[in-house]
Design a protein around this motif. Structure first.
Motif, PDB file in Angstrom:
ATOM      1  N   VAL A   8       2.418 -26.650   8.628  1.00  0.00           N
ATOM      2  CA  VAL A   8       2.393 -26.653   7.163  1.00  0.00           C
ATOM      3  C   VAL A   8       1.211 -27.528   6.783  1.00  0.00           C
ATOM      4  N   ALA A   9       0.309 -27.042   5.936  1.00  0.00           N
ATOM      5  CA  ALA A   9      -0.855 -27.819   5.517  1.00  0.00           C
ATOM      6  C   ALA A   9      -0.595 -28.428   4.143  1.00  0.00           C
ATOM      7  N   ILE A  10      -0.876 -29.727   4.039  1.00  0.00           N
ATOM      8  CA  ILE A  10      -0.724 -30.457   2.782  1.00  0.00           C
ATOM      9  C   ILE A  10      -2.081 -31.057   2.430  1.00  0.00           C
ATOM     10  N   ALA A  11      -2.605 -30.696   1.260  1.00  0.00           N
ATOM     11  CA  ALA A  11      -3.875 -31.262   0.792  1.00  0.00           C
ATOM     12  C   ALA A  11      -3.593 -32.611   0.157  1.00  0.00           C
ATOM     13  N   VAL A  12      -4.405 -33.614   0.498  1.00  0.00           N
ATOM     14  CA  VAL A  12      -4.160 -34.979  -0.004  1.00  0.00           C
ATOM     15  C   VAL A  12      -5.458 -35.576  -0.550  1.00  0.00           C
ATOM     16  N   MET A  77       1.477 -29.028  -1.201  1.00  0.00           N
ATOM     17  CA  MET A  77       1.536 -28.074  -0.084  1.00  0.00           C
ATOM     18  C   MET A  77       0.506 -26.973  -0.306  1.00  0.00           C
ATOM     19  N   HIS A  78      -0.380 -26.780   0.650  1.00  0.00           N
ATOM     20  CA  HIS A  78      -1.505 -25.863   0.494  1.00  0.00           C
ATOM     21  C   HIS A  78      -1.257 -24.509   1.163  1.00  0.00           C
TER      22      HIS A  78
ATOM     23  N   HIS B  78       8.178 -24.866  -2.359  1.00  0.00           N
ATOM     24  CA  HIS B  78       8.955 -25.785  -3.202  1.00  0.00           C
ATOM     25  C   HIS B  78       9.195 -27.132  -2.533  1.00  0.00           C
ATOM     26  N   HIS B  79       9.603 -27.156  -1.287  1.00  0.00           N
ATOM     27  CA  HIS B  79       9.782 -28.426  -0.572  1.00  0.00           C
ATOM     28  C   HIS B  79       9.752 -28.214   0.932  1.00  0.00           C
ATOM     29  N   VAL B  80       9.609 -29.340   1.653  1.00  0.00           N
ATOM     30  CA  VAL B  80       9.792 -29.341   3.103  1.00  0.00           C
ATOM     31  C   VAL B  80      10.985 -30.249   3.403  1.00  0.00           C
ATOM     32  N   CYS B  81      11.694 -29.927   4.474  1.00  0.00           N
ATOM     33  CA  CYS B  81      12.876 -30.720   4.858  1.00  0.00           C
ATOM     34  C   CYS B  81      12.715 -31.229   6.282  1.00  0.00           C
ATOM     35  N   TYR B  82      12.722 -32.546   6.410  1.00  0.00           N
ATOM     36  CA  TYR B  82      12.638 -33.185   7.720  1.00  0.00           C
ATOM     37  C   TYR B  82      14.033 -33.678   8.113  1.00  0.00           C
ATOM     38  N   GLY B 126       2.264 -35.487  -3.427  1.00  0.00           N
ATOM     39  CA  GLY B 126       2.518 -34.312  -4.261  1.00  0.00           C
ATOM     40  C   GLY B 126       3.499 -33.323  -3.660  1.00  0.00           C
ATOM     41  N   THR B 127       4.198 -33.750  -2.604  1.00  0.00           N
ATOM     42  CA  THR B 127       5.093 -32.829  -1.895  1.00  0.00           C
ATOM     43  C   THR B 127       6.542 -33.277  -2.084  1.00  0.00           C
ATOM     44  N   LEU B 128       7.386 -32.370  -2.551  1.00  0.00           N
ATOM     45  CA  LEU B 128       8.818 -32.668  -2.621  1.00  0.00           C
ATOM     46  C   LEU B 128       9.371 -32.636  -1.198  1.00  0.00           C
TER      47      LEU B 128
END
Lengths: 134, 134
Positions: A8-12, A77-78, B78-82, B126-128
């Motif tokens: 999963v790519a996340i732009a920061v 999330m990108h 929408h979100h990622v779950c760890y 910026g990530t839920l």
């Protein structure tokens, strides 16, 4: 067709702060930052037991994620990347089903040195999807 | 602290179309739709070899994803779950580090019957982020 979730790519907006957050607050295993000048990004990988999170930060001018960060200044999330066995066969099947491959419609060599393609988010529930041949 | 990526959640405006796309075009294993009235969503799971994609669609009034789909009518991530081993310990560590837990600040029983919490996206690039005790 699709296999594992590769990443999963996340732009920061602040790569060092994001890497510190994942390393020190979330307690994950975090790689060093690697510049990818051919792709216009600097990447950091969060190694989870079953997959990876790829932190992306713009590198140089015309970075492909500059526009995303302009719209999402806190980051976000990108894309998601799914693995496929045969990217040429995947591209043919997806085009036959009416999905749009970004760019010239053909797979390219991606940031990890493997053949990749990106599918138009409007064809996939608003989600930018990368396919990577493994 | 964080372990496996349990799932990536994607909110979709048309659950049947999204399930068909993942099943027939992307060739993935797709579950039946399950209404979760206590959580205001209907869910479909895409079973990948190493993790899951959770498709979310609003159920009833006051669905927690209605606002997201109003802003993102095509859908989106929408979100990622760890996964975590001990959600109480995780919540204490995260609060001590200044992260905000949504709601009343305490873990709840989530849509999968396990203790979960959600962290404020502004504190996490910026990530839920959902944490689920497994």
């Amino acid at each position: 067709m699709i296999g594992k979730l590769n990443h999963v790519a996340i732009a920061v907006p602040d790569l060092e702060a994001a890497a510190d957050l994942y390393r020190n607050t979330l307690g994950a295993t975090v790689s060093e930052a690697v510049d990818q000048p051919d792709h216009g990004v600097t990447t950091v990988f969060i190694e989870l037991p079953n997959t990876k999170i790829e932190l992306l930060h713009p590198l140089g001018e015309n970075s492909p994620i500059a526009g995303f960060l302009a719209k999402n200044p806190a980051g976000g999330m990108h894309h998601v990347c799914y693995e496929v066995d045969d990217i040429t066969a995947a591209a043919e099947k997806l085009k036959a089903d009416g999905l749009r491959i970004l760019g010239d419609g053909n797979p390219k060599i991606g940031a990890h040195g493997k053949p990749v393609l990106f599918l138009h988010p409007k064809d996939l529930c608003g989600t930018l999807v990368e396919l990577e041949e493994v």
